[in-house]
Design an enzyme around this catalytic site. Sequence first.
Site, PDB file in Angstrom:
ATOM      1  N   ARG A 104      29.613 -42.229 -42.343  1.00 56.84           N
ATOM      2  CA  ARG A 104      28.862 -41.014 -42.659  1.00 56.84           C
ATOM      3  C   ARG A 104      27.410 -41.198 -42.353  1.00 56.84           C
ATOM      4  O   ARG A 104      27.010 -42.008 -43.398  1.00 56.84           O
ATOM      5  CB  ARG A 104      29.274 -40.632 -43.847  1.00 56.84           C
ATOM      6  CG  ARG A 104      29.685 -39.244 -44.058  1.00 56.84           C
ATOM      7  CD  ARG A 104      30.011 -38.912 -45.581  1.00 56.84           C
ATOM      8  NE  ARG A 104      29.464 -39.381 -46.579  1.00 56.84           N
ATOM      9  CZ  ARG A 104      29.545 -38.682 -47.682  1.00 56.84           C
ATOM     10  NH1 ARG A 104      29.951 -37.471 -47.943  1.00 56.84           N
ATOM     11  NH2 ARG A 104      28.680 -39.160 -49.043  1.00 56.84           N
ATOM     12  N   THR A 108      22.635 -36.612 -42.507  1.00 55.37           N
ATOM     13  CA  THR A 108      23.166 -35.359 -42.105  1.00 55.37           C
ATOM     14  C   THR A 108      24.390 -35.319 -42.845  1.00 55.37           C
ATOM     15  O   THR A 108      24.980 -34.382 -42.723  1.00 55.37           O
ATOM     16  CB  THR A 108      23.357 -35.543 -40.447  1.00 55.37           C
ATOM     17  OG1 THR A 108      24.178 -36.699 -40.437  1.00 55.37           O
ATOM     18  CG2 THR A 108      22.163 -35.667 -39.763  1.00 55.37           C
ATOM     19  N   ASP A 200      30.391 -44.990 -54.173  1.00 51.65           N
ATOM     20  CA  ASP A 200      30.605 -45.390 -52.491  1.00 51.65           C
ATOM     21  C   ASP A 200      31.997 -46.420 -52.428  1.00 51.65           C
ATOM     22  O   ASP A 200      31.855 -47.486 -52.654  1.00 51.65           O
ATOM     23  CB  ASP A 200      29.360 -46.158 -52.127  1.00 51.65           C
ATOM     24  CG  ASP A 200      29.967 -46.154 -50.407  1.00 51.65           C
ATOM     25  OD1 ASP A 200      30.559 -46.650 -50.031  1.00 51.65           O
ATOM     26  OD2 ASP A 200      28.846 -45.573 -49.580  1.00 51.65           O
ATOM     27  N   ASP A 203      31.635 -49.448 -50.380  1.00 47.14           N
ATOM     28  CA  ASP A 203      30.699 -50.653 -50.819  1.00 47.14           C
ATOM     29  C   ASP A 203      31.415 -51.166 -52.172  1.00 47.14           C
ATOM     30  O   ASP A 203      31.141 -52.581 -52.666  1.00 47.14           O
ATOM     31  CB  ASP A 203      29.261 -50.008 -51.503  1.00 47.14           C
ATOM     32  CG  ASP A 203      28.385 -49.976 -50.010  1.00 47.14           C
ATOM     33  OD1 ASP A 203      28.481 -50.408 -49.193  1.00 47.14           O
ATOM     34  OD2 ASP A 203      27.486 -49.032 -50.271  1.00 47.14           O
TER      35      ASP A 203
END
Length: 209
Positions: A104, A108, A200, A203
């Site tokens: 991603r 944006t 995340d 991660d």
Amino acid sequence: MGKFQVISHPLIQHKLSILRRKTTSTKDFRELVDEIAMLMGYEVLRDLPLEDVEIETPITKTTQKQLAGKKLAIVPILRAGIGMVDGFLSLVPAAKVGHIGMYRDEETLQPVEYLVKLPEDIDQRQIFVVDPMLATGGSAILAVDSLKKRGAANIKFVCLVSAPEGVKALQEAHPDIDIYTATLDEKLNEHGYIVPGLGDAGDRLFGTK
Ligand code: PRP
Ligand code: URA
């Protein structure tokens, strides 16, 4: 409209609470994603077709059931989807695995596809797309677009944590697919992260931040 199911088994809810904690280590996070994927797989694979098989017990001949051997494919969305593959494979070890690489763009929030490597006969397989997070839905929609472009017709999407916005977007874009999630969270924040979520997933799974 495809099925939308929250798989809320107590074991899944318990493990999800540990997964969400910011203090959970990379090692534990990885193990929990694997375990939850396996527990979800048990439910997601409930519709697998069966066929009759003649067998002989020590007592008599009998007609029983076995899996019809329908061709399956597990397709993780990289990176974080990789963490869910082994849990599924522990249930259906003969399934093939395809990969769709996508990240991603943090500005944006649009997904960018960087790899598609699928079994050659993907159009004939029952496909399980796996990704721990369904946030805006952009990644899932593009992954399903990508699969359909290659002839795939029979697709289920399996995630751990979803946001209402992502579920709605995916259902609108691909009303034919079934969606399974371990939890439907509250909302997205202004950065496109799921609240309360788990941060995340990529991660945390790979220890990259
Ligand atoms: C995460 C996650 C999904 C995506 C969900 O991947 O694993 O693929 O975000 O967000 P969306 O529904 O808004 O598209 P990320 O882009 O962080 O890539 P990574 O797995 O490589 O870290
Ligand atoms: N991707 C993640 O890994 N986490 C989120 O909360 C949203 C997108």
